[in-house]
Design a protein around this motif. Sequence first.
Motif, mmCIF file in Angstrom:
data_model
loop_
_atom_site.group_PDB
_atom_site.id
_atom_site.type_symbol
_atom_site.label_atom_id
_atom_site.label_comp_id
_atom_site.label_asym_id
_atom_site.label_seq_id
_atom_site.Cartn_x
_atom_site.Cartn_y
_atom_site.Cartn_z
ATOM 1 N N HIS A 1 -0.125 5.111 0.684
ATOM 2 C CA HIS A 1 -0.982 3.929 0.900
ATOM 3 C C HIS A 1 -1.667 4.036 2.259
ATOM 4 O O HIS A 1 -1.014 3.968 3.296
ATOM 5 N N HIS B 1 -5.983 3.573 4.134
ATOM 6 C CA HIS B 1 -7.377 3.187 3.921
ATOM 7 C C HIS B 1 -8.289 4.177 4.627
ATOM 8 O O HIS B 1 -8.354 4.212 5.855
ATOM 9 N N HIS C 1 -2.573 -4.904 -2.951
ATOM 10 C CA HIS C 1 -1.688 -5.444 -1.910
ATOM 11 C C HIS C 1 -0.948 -6.661 -2.446
ATOM 12 O O HIS C 1 -1.519 -7.437 -3.224
ATOM 13 N N HIS D 1 3.031 -3.231 0.696
ATOM 14 C CA HIS D 1 3.786 -4.199 1.513
ATOM 15 C C HIS D 1 4.940 -4.857 0.760
ATOM 16 O O HIS D 1 6.082 -4.588 1.095
ATOM 17 N N ASP E 1 -0.330 3.176 5.794
ATOM 18 C CA ASP E 1 -1.296 2.069 5.809
ATOM 19 C C ASP E 1 -2.265 2.130 7.000
ATOM 20 O O ASP E 1 -2.588 1.099 7.603
HETATM 21 ZN ZN ZN Z 1 -3.399 -1.472 2.795
#
Ligand code: ZN
Length: 429
Positions: free
Chosen positions: A74, A76, A229, A268, A319
Amino acid sequence: MTIIYRARLLDFTDEPMDGEGSSAVRYVEDGGLAVAGAMIIARGEFADVRKAHQDAEIVDHRPHLIMPGFIDTHLHFPQMQVVGSYAGALLEWLNKYTFVEEQKFRDLSHAERIARCFFDELTNHGTTTAVAYCSVHKESAEAFFAESERRNMRSAGGKVMMDRNAPPGLLDTAQSGYDNTKALIERWHGRGRQVYAISPRFAITSTPEQLEASGALAREHPDCLVQTHLSENHAEIAYACELYPDARDYADIYARYGLLGPKSLFGHSIHLSEREAGAMAESGSVAVFCPTSNLFLGSGLFDMARLRGAGVRVSVATDIGGGTSYSMLRTLDEAYKVLNLQGQHYHPLRSFYQMTLGNARALSMEDKIGTLEVGSEADFVVLDARATSAMALRMETVTTLSEELFLLQTMGDDRAVAQTYLAGVGWKA
Ligand code: ZN
Ligand code: GUN
C-alpha cells in the motif's frame, strides 16, 4: 545463461510463529541461488547447486544475505512530494497537501518523471513489488505501468476513482471512473508482470453510484486486486458513516457494494469493531497495517493480535506519502514499536516473513514472488548488516540470525540493501 548467486540464503515456507528454530525458516549458510533468465531454477547448498550447473557464472555476494525482494502492499505513487507535510491528521493532510499535489498528475510528463523516481526509490530500498494508488488521471496509471514494464517489475496499481469531496481537478464521475478503469485493465492487467488494482479511493470521495461501479468492475475482473482505505481516523469514520447512513458501520459500506473479498486490500483498518473484523475475516479481506503513516498522522495503533485473533488476514506497508519511509526495514521497525506499545512482541523472523512471503500471500501472488523457491520469479535482495559504521560495530556482538535481522530492521534502511534484482537483473543504483 545461468548465474549462481553465492551468499547466505533466507526465505520462509510459512509464518515462523515460534521464532528461531521454526521449521518455516529456510536458512542456508553457504547457499547458491541459480537464476536463468527471469526465473529461479535451483537453490540450496552452494556446492550442490554448483555441481548441477557446472557451466554457470558465479556471482559472489558473501558475506551478505540474499532474501526474496520486499513487497509493499500500500502506497501512493503521486505522493512522493507530499512526504513529511506538516499537517495534524488525515483529513487536513489530504485537503491541504495531498489533493493539491495529486492535481499535478494530469500532466503526463510530470507523471512520467515521478514514475522514474518512484521505481528508483523502491528498488534502492529493496522493494521489488509494490501495490500503488495512482492519481485520478488515467495518465498517471499509464506512466506507472509503462515505467514498471520498462524495468520488468511485478507491480500492481490503479487510478483512484473519486467523484466527490475533493477539488474539481481531482474528480471523475461514476461513469468515467468505470470507463477509464476498464480501459486500463484491458490495456495493462496481465501484460507482462503488471497487475491492475481497482481503486475506489475511500467512501468519503466516492458516491454510492461510484462504489456500485467499483463493485461491478470487481465482479467483472475477479483476478484484479481491489484497494481502498478503511477505518483510519475517527473523524474519517464518522464522516463516512454520515455519508452512508444505511450502512451498519464503515466496513459495511464496502460490503454493500461487493468490495470485500480475498483480493481486497483495506489500508489502515485500525479502529474496526468486532463486527467489522468478523466481516473482514469471513470474506478473506486483507487489513493493511501502515505503521509510519499511522504514527505520522496520529491515526492510531493497529492491533495486530486482535485482528489476527479474529481471523483477519494482515499485511504491512509503507503508505507513502502519509508514511515517511520507502524502506520496508524502517516500516517493520515502526511496526515493532507500535505493537510493543500494546504489549505485543513481534519476532524479527515474523517481520521478515511478513515483508516477503506474508505480503505475497496478501496479494495471492505466493506462487510467483515472496520466496526463493524454484520456479519463482527472480526478484531478490542482497542485504548487508554492516552497511554503516554503527551497524558494523553493533554486528560485533551479534551471534544469531534473529539478532542480525533485528539489527537490519532496527538500524537499516536503503544503505543496507547492497543490490536488488528484478526478474534476474541487478538494479541498485
Ligand atoms: Zn493510503
Ligand atoms: N484515505 C484516503 N486517501 C488517503 C491517502 O491518500 N492517504 C491516507 N493515509 N489515507 C487516505
